[in-house]
Design an enzyme around this catalytic site. Structure first.
Site, PDB file in Angstrom:
ATOM      1  N   CYS A  95      50.028  54.921  95.032  1.00  0.00           N
ATOM      2  CA  CYS A  95      49.553  56.295  94.855  1.00  0.00           C
ATOM      3  C   CYS A  95      49.854  56.811  93.464  1.00  0.00           C
ATOM      4  O   CYS A  95      49.157  57.706  92.964  1.00  0.00           O
ATOM      5  CB  CYS A  95      50.159  57.207  95.915  1.00  0.00           C
ATOM      6  SG  CYS A  95      51.969  57.291  95.856  1.00  0.00           S
ATOM      7  N   GLU A 119      52.834  63.487 101.316  1.00  0.00           N
ATOM      8  CA  GLU A 119      52.744  62.825 100.010  1.00  0.00           C
ATOM      9  C   GLU A 119      51.475  61.990 100.059  1.00  0.00           C
ATOM     10  O   GLU A 119      51.414  60.985 100.764  1.00  0.00           O
ATOM     11  CB  GLU A 119      53.991  61.973  99.746  1.00  0.00           C
ATOM     12  CG  GLU A 119      54.118  61.561  98.296  1.00  0.00           C
ATOM     13  CD  GLU A 119      53.594  60.168  98.031  1.00  0.00           C
ATOM     14  OE1 GLU A 119      52.464  60.057  97.501  1.00  0.00           O
ATOM     15  OE2 GLU A 119      54.292  59.207  98.361  1.00  0.00           O
TER      16      GLU A 119
END
Length: 467
Positions: free
Chosen positions: A268, A232
């Site tokens: 993010c 990720e």
């Protein structure tokens, strides 16, 4: 190396530093984890779930000044710390319910008379977890909790910026919750320690959350050893504001401001690019600037502060350089752009175009670049114009029009009528392109991530062959 934390405190002694875990220590931890894992996998799902529920109960009444630790170790303001604590509790609750989901084998048809078949999900064995500093507790538990619930042992390497929240506290929590010895090892250190975790022979899978560059390095190491890798990675997420008679421009700007400025943009899934239709762009940008200027920036320990410091001087320098280079390339600085210590004021840039750093790169700071588009086709092209594909959002008054645009966006997660900072433990989370390798966290994806298929057939009577 911290194999468990003492029951009294998760904090290191005064003046102490967190040592770097050596490769030999990583290998010893991996061997111990591999020895302990079969006994843990043999426990009933209910027994494993009970440990997760006890950890949740402990976190529901957190140790004194845990919220203050978020400010001291990661620069998090109080609302962000409280949000992360709640999200961490959600991860534990979800994992406790996950424990039994992979337990029942599924019967399969065989075309051979006398042969029966069944398939089941079984633990991988030892899972390596490498986590970042921006959501240290929640992102550690997002992998550690479901991996344990599904019968694995774990090697956890927290980021060097947050060795306590991302590591030592996690060990303390599970130790007090009754997790048997040898199943969770916290291995502080930097890139070399992470590489050692990926290389350890007993580690079957690496779960990595962090930058795209570091993720590629982990993938090369683990993939070269034919290990499962779940990545990720970074994002440069588009927030699309449509031309719509019913769109509430101020509400859209409020959503966009939250998406870009929460935790000083160090997420993010933060809004990295504001793509706004020309008909509402002037009003949207003005409203966004008003909201940015109203945010209190400074000491994260002050309850009134909403914008705390960036994680370190290197990140501050990067954000400042992106803003300066983008303005030099022709963008307009609407507000912000100044710094005090490591605090970067919320910044709005207008006239940002592809080819400018603030459009092309993940900023990871409190900067909101605004790009104007003429129609839906251009909005989609702009949103899909970077290599990242983590999250995207479409905001408009007409849900049908917003859904039509959302369906064309290249991202692992798309949110209609919202901004991009959306995460729930029961929902799959992850990206495409430079944002991930197809792996997901959360929901049914957690079972896929931390277990593997095993097929068993049985022939009655035993089959005979002519050889």
């Amino acid at each position: 190396m911290i194999t468990s934390a003492p029951s009294g405190s998760f904090l290191p002694g005064a003046g102490s530093e967190t040592p770097e875990t050596t490769e030999a220590e990583v290998r010893a931890a991996a061997a111990e984890a591999a020895a302990a894992q079969p006994g843990w996998a043999a426990r009933t799902p209910g027994e494993r779930a009970a440990v997760l529920r006890r950890a949740l109960e402990l976190l529901a009444v957190p140790p004194q000044d845990l919220i203050g630790l978020f400010a001291r170790e990661s620069g998090a303001v109080r609302p962000k710390a409280e949000m992360e604590l709640g999200a961490a509790m959600g991860e534990l609750a979800f994992a406790a319910g996950l424990a039994g989901q992979a337990a029942a084998p599924a019967a399969l048809d065989s075309t051979v008379e006398g042969r029966t078949a069944r398939a089941e999900r079984v633990p991988l064995g030892v899972v390596g977890v490498i986590t970042p500093w921006n959501m240290p507790l929640m992102l550690a538990l997002r992998s550690v909790a479901p991996a344990l619930a599904l019968g694995n042992a774990v090697l956890l390497k927290p980021d060097p910026h947050t060795p306590v929240l991302g590591g030592r506290f996690v060990a303390w929590l599970f130790r007090r919750a009754g997790l048997p010895d040898g199943l969770l090892h916290v291995l502080p250190g930097g890139a070399a320690t992470g590489t050692a975790v990926a290389r350890a022979p007993q580690v079957a899978m690496v779960s990595f959350t962090g930058s795209t560059e570091a993720g590629r390095s982990v993938a090369r190491t683990a993939g070269g050893l034919l290990k499962k890798v779940s990545l990720e990675l970074g994002g440069n997420n588009a927030f699309v504001v449509l031309a719509d008679a019913d769109v509430d421009v101020d509400a859209a700007a409020s959503a966009g401001a939250f998406g870009s400025f929460v935790h000083s943009g160090q997420l993010c899934i933060a809004v990295g690019r504001h793509l706004v239709h020309r008909s509402v762009a002037e009003r949207y940008t003005a409203a966004l600037a008003r909201k940015a200027e109203a945010l209190t920036a400074g000491d994260p320990a002050d309850p009134a502060t909403r914008i705390g410091p960036l994680i370190d001087e290197r990140q501050l320098a990067k954000v400042r350089a992106i803003v300066a280079d983008t303005v030099a390339a022709g963008a307009r600085l609407v507000c912000g752009g100044t710094t005090e210590g490591r605090v970067h004021r919320p910044t709005v840039l207008d006239g940002v175009r592809p080819g400018m750093r603030a459009f092309d790169e993940e900023i990871f700071g409190p900067v909101a670049p605004v790009t104007v588009f003429e129609d839906d086709d251009e909005a989609v092209a702009l949103a899909n114009a970077t290599g990242h594909g983590l999250a995207a959002a479409v905001y408009g008054g007409d849900p049908e029009a917003a859904r039509a645009v959302a369906a064309r966006l290249r991202a692992g997660m798309v949110h209609v009528g919202d901004q991009t900072v959306v995460s729930e433990p029961q929902l799959p989370f992850g990206g495409v392109g430079s944002s991930g390798n197809g792996g997901r966290f959360g929901g049914p994806a957690a079972v896929e991530a931390f277990t593997q298929w095993r097929l068993t057939t049985e022939s009655t009577p035993p089959r005979r062959y002519p050889f």
